[in-house]
Design a protein around this motif. Structure first.
Motif, PDB file in Angstrom:
ATOM      1  N   LYS A   4     -17.331 -33.808   1.459  1.00  0.00           N
ATOM      2  CA  LYS A   4     -17.720 -33.932   2.862  1.00  0.00           C
ATOM      3  C   LYS A   4     -16.499 -34.100   3.762  1.00  0.00           C
ATOM      4  CE  LYS A   4     -22.362 -35.769   2.378  1.00  0.00           C
ATOM      5  NZ  LYS A   4     -23.278 -36.871   2.647  1.00  0.00           N
ATOM      6  N   ILE A   5     -15.569 -34.922   3.331  1.00  0.00           N
ATOM      7  CA  ILE A   5     -14.357 -35.145   4.121  1.00  0.00           C
ATOM      8  C   ILE A   5     -13.555 -33.850   4.220  1.00  0.00           C
ATOM      9  CG2 ILE A   5     -12.140 -36.345   4.156  1.00  0.00           C
ATOM     10  CD1 ILE A   5     -13.641 -38.779   2.949  1.00  0.00           C
ATOM     11  N   THR A   6     -13.428 -33.161   3.105  1.00  0.00           N
ATOM     12  CA  THR A   6     -12.706 -31.882   3.109  1.00  0.00           C
ATOM     13  C   THR A   6     -13.373 -30.896   4.045  1.00  0.00           C
ATOM     14  OG1 THR A   6     -11.994 -32.247   0.836  1.00  0.00           O
ATOM     15  CG2 THR A   6     -11.898 -29.980   1.655  1.00  0.00           C
ATOM     16  N   TYR A   7     -14.706 -30.834   3.999  1.00  0.00           N
ATOM     17  CA  TYR A   7     -15.450 -29.916   4.866  1.00  0.00           C
ATOM     18  C   TYR A   7     -15.240 -30.276   6.338  1.00  0.00           C
ATOM     19  CZ  TYR A   7     -19.174 -27.014   6.700  1.00  0.00           C
ATOM     20  OH  TYR A   7     -19.884 -26.081   7.400  1.00  0.00           O
ATOM     21  N   LEU A   8     -15.325 -31.558   6.661  1.00  0.00           N
ATOM     22  CA  LEU A   8     -15.156 -31.992   8.045  1.00  0.00           C
ATOM     23  C   LEU A   8     -13.746 -31.712   8.565  1.00  0.00           C
ATOM     24  CD1 LEU A   8     -17.152 -35.348   8.065  1.00  0.00           C
ATOM     25  CD2 LEU A   8     -17.770 -33.199   9.182  1.00  0.00           C
ATOM     26  N   VAL A   9     -12.738 -31.964   7.735  1.00  0.00           N
ATOM     27  CA  VAL A   9     -11.361 -31.693   8.145  1.00  0.00           C
ATOM     28  C   VAL A   9     -11.163 -30.194   8.356  1.00  0.00           C
ATOM     29  CG1 VAL A   9      -8.956 -31.749   7.362  1.00  0.00           C
ATOM     30  CG2 VAL A   9     -10.383 -33.780   7.134  1.00  0.00           C
ATOM     31  N   THR A  10     -11.667 -29.394   7.425  1.00  0.00           N
ATOM     32  CA  THR A  10     -11.550 -27.944   7.560  1.00  0.00           C
ATOM     33  C   THR A  10     -12.270 -27.447   8.807  1.00  0.00           C
ATOM     34  OG1 THR A  10     -11.431 -27.734   5.158  1.00  0.00           O
ATOM     35  CG2 THR A  10     -11.942 -25.734   6.394  1.00  0.00           C
ATOM     36  N   VAL A  15     -12.191 -25.387  14.370  1.00  0.00           N
ATOM     37  CA  VAL A  15     -12.585 -25.506  15.783  1.00  0.00           C
ATOM     38  C   VAL A  15     -11.347 -25.575  16.664  1.00  0.00           C
ATOM     39  CG1 VAL A  15     -13.689 -27.034  17.470  1.00  0.00           C
ATOM     40  CG2 VAL A  15     -14.865 -26.483  15.336  1.00  0.00           C
ATOM     41  N   PHE A  16     -10.343 -26.337  16.258  1.00  0.00           N
ATOM     42  CA  PHE A  16      -9.086 -26.391  17.014  1.00  0.00           C
ATOM     43  C   PHE A  16      -8.474 -25.004  17.125  1.00  0.00           C
ATOM     44  CE2 PHE A  16      -4.423 -26.698  16.987  1.00  0.00           C
ATOM     45  CZ  PHE A  16      -4.231 -27.343  18.199  1.00  0.00           C
ATOM     46  N   TYR A  17      -8.449 -24.276  16.020  1.00  0.00           N
ATOM     47  CA  TYR A  17      -7.908 -22.918  16.015  1.00  0.00           C
ATOM     48  C   TYR A  17      -8.712 -22.009  16.944  1.00  0.00           C
ATOM     49  CZ  TYR A  17      -6.870 -18.215  14.381  1.00  0.00           C
ATOM     50  OH  TYR A  17      -6.544 -16.896  14.323  1.00  0.00           O
ATOM     51  N   PHE A  18     -10.038 -22.111  16.894  1.00  0.00           N
ATOM     52  CA  PHE A  18     -10.880 -21.272  17.754  1.00  0.00           C
ATOM     53  C   PHE A  18     -10.627 -21.566  19.229  1.00  0.00           C
ATOM     54  CE2 PHE A  18     -14.150 -21.311  14.100  1.00  0.00           C
ATOM     55  CZ  PHE A  18     -13.490 -20.272  13.463  1.00  0.00           C
ATOM     56  N   VAL A  19     -10.452 -22.844  19.572  1.00  0.00           N
ATOM     57  CA  VAL A  19     -10.156 -23.216  20.959  1.00  0.00           C
ATOM     58  C   VAL A  19      -8.788 -22.661  21.368  1.00  0.00           C
ATOM     59  CG1 VAL A  19      -9.642 -25.173  22.484  1.00  0.00           C
ATOM     60  CG2 VAL A  19     -11.644 -25.247  20.983  1.00  0.00           C
ATOM     61  N   LEU A  20      -7.821 -22.782  20.495  1.00  0.00           N
ATOM     62  CA  LEU A  20      -6.484 -22.261  20.780  1.00  0.00           C
ATOM     63  C   LEU A  20      -6.518 -20.745  20.991  1.00  0.00           C
ATOM     64  CD1 LEU A  20      -3.465 -23.047  20.970  1.00  0.00           C
ATOM     65  CD2 LEU A  20      -3.303 -22.513  18.540  1.00  0.00           C
ATOM     66  N   VAL A  45     -13.597 -12.454  20.969  1.00  0.00           N
ATOM     67  CA  VAL A  45     -14.645 -12.133  19.998  1.00  0.00           C
ATOM     68  C   VAL A  45     -14.415 -12.903  18.695  1.00  0.00           C
ATOM     69  CG1 VAL A  45     -15.550 -10.268  18.548  1.00  0.00           C
ATOM     70  CG2 VAL A  45     -15.204  -9.891  20.984  1.00  0.00           C
ATOM     71  N   LEU A  46     -13.168 -13.046  18.283  1.00  0.00           N
ATOM     72  CA  LEU A  46     -12.865 -13.722  17.013  1.00  0.00           C
ATOM     73  C   LEU A  46     -13.353 -15.175  16.972  1.00  0.00           C
ATOM     74  CD1 LEU A  46      -9.325 -12.243  16.309  1.00  0.00           C
ATOM     75  CD2 LEU A  46     -11.500 -11.595  15.266  1.00  0.00           C
ATOM     76  N   PRO A  47     -13.063 -15.993  17.986  1.00  0.00           N
ATOM     77  CA  PRO A  47     -13.584 -17.364  17.928  1.00  0.00           C
ATOM     78  C   PRO A  47     -15.109 -17.429  17.995  1.00  0.00           C
ATOM     79  CG  PRO A  47     -11.845 -17.205  19.573  1.00  0.00           C
ATOM     80  CD  PRO A  47     -12.113 -15.831  19.076  1.00  0.00           C
ATOM     81  N   VAL A  48     -15.720 -16.513  18.721  1.00  0.00           N
ATOM     82  CA  VAL A  48     -17.188 -16.508  18.801  1.00  0.00           C
ATOM     83  C   VAL A  48     -17.778 -16.235  17.419  1.00  0.00           C
ATOM     84  CG1 VAL A  48     -19.174 -15.261  19.737  1.00  0.00           C
ATOM     85  CG2 VAL A  48     -17.288 -15.901  21.239  1.00  0.00           C
ATOM     86  N   ILE A  49     -17.248 -15.234  16.724  1.00  0.00           N
ATOM     87  CA  ILE A  49     -17.719 -14.940  15.370  1.00  0.00           C
ATOM     88  C   ILE A  49     -17.426 -16.116  14.441  1.00  0.00           C
ATOM     89  CG2 ILE A  49     -17.343 -13.459  13.341  1.00  0.00           C
ATOM     90  CD1 ILE A  49     -16.857 -11.148  15.338  1.00  0.00           C
ATOM     91  N   GLY A  50     -16.254 -16.690  14.552  1.00  0.00           N
ATOM     92  CA  GLY A  50     -15.888 -17.830  13.717  1.00  0.00           C
ATOM     93  C   GLY A  50     -16.786 -19.034  13.938  1.00  0.00           C
TER      94      GLY A  50
END
Length: 150
Positions: A4-10, A15-20, A45-50
């Motif tokens: 769960k922790i690994t999933y949340l961190v990932t 999300v940070f990458y998508f915002v960037l 388009v890439l962050p929306v798909i992600g």
């Protein structure tokens, strides 16, 4: 808990990458030329798909965990009857044997979400992730009473 922790961190990193990336797309659009607007839209388009993929994956995991909790409360979770190698890995023959039992159980009651859940676990143990996911999706659909797709 570690998963769960690994999933949340990932998920947080994604999300940070998508915002960037999305902010870069907006900056390109704000430049206002035909080329930069086109590139900006393509970049957005890439962050929306992600985000869509992350949302669908999270919903899948939540539903599968809910089924696991319900099955555990009923005492119906599959028992770990797999033989392990000295390295701790699952013996392939053992996984195939358990899989054959789970498949027969599912064929005997194809409308029971519980048997599909156990089949998904057997597929996972046999390292067949695509079929494990499909079997779990079928278990979720049967549990929710949704029509099944071929």
């Amino acid at each position: 808990m570690r998963a769960k922790i690994t999933y949340l961190v990932t998920a947080a990193v994604l999300v940070f990458y998508f915002v960037l990336v999305g902010s870069r797309g907006v900056l390109l659009i704000q430049a206002g030329t035909l080329l930069t607007v086109t590139l900006g839209v393509a970049v957005l388009v890439l962050p929306v798909i992600g985000l869509w993929f992350l949302w669908k994956s999270t919903q899948f995991v939540r539903r599968a965990n809910a089924l696991a909790a319900e099955l555990e409360a009923e005492g119906g979770l599959p028992v770990d009857e797999l033989t392990r190698l000295p390295s701790g890995r699952i013996d392939r023959d053992s996984a195939d044997e358990v899989f054959a039992k789970r498949k027969a159980e599912t064929e005997a009651s194809p409308d029971d979400w519980r048997s599909w859940f156990r089949l998904a676990v057997a597929y996972h143990d046999a390292r067949d992730t695509p079929r494990a996911r499909k079997a779990m999706q079928r278990a979720i659909a049967l549990h929710d009473g949704k029509p099944l797709q071929p």
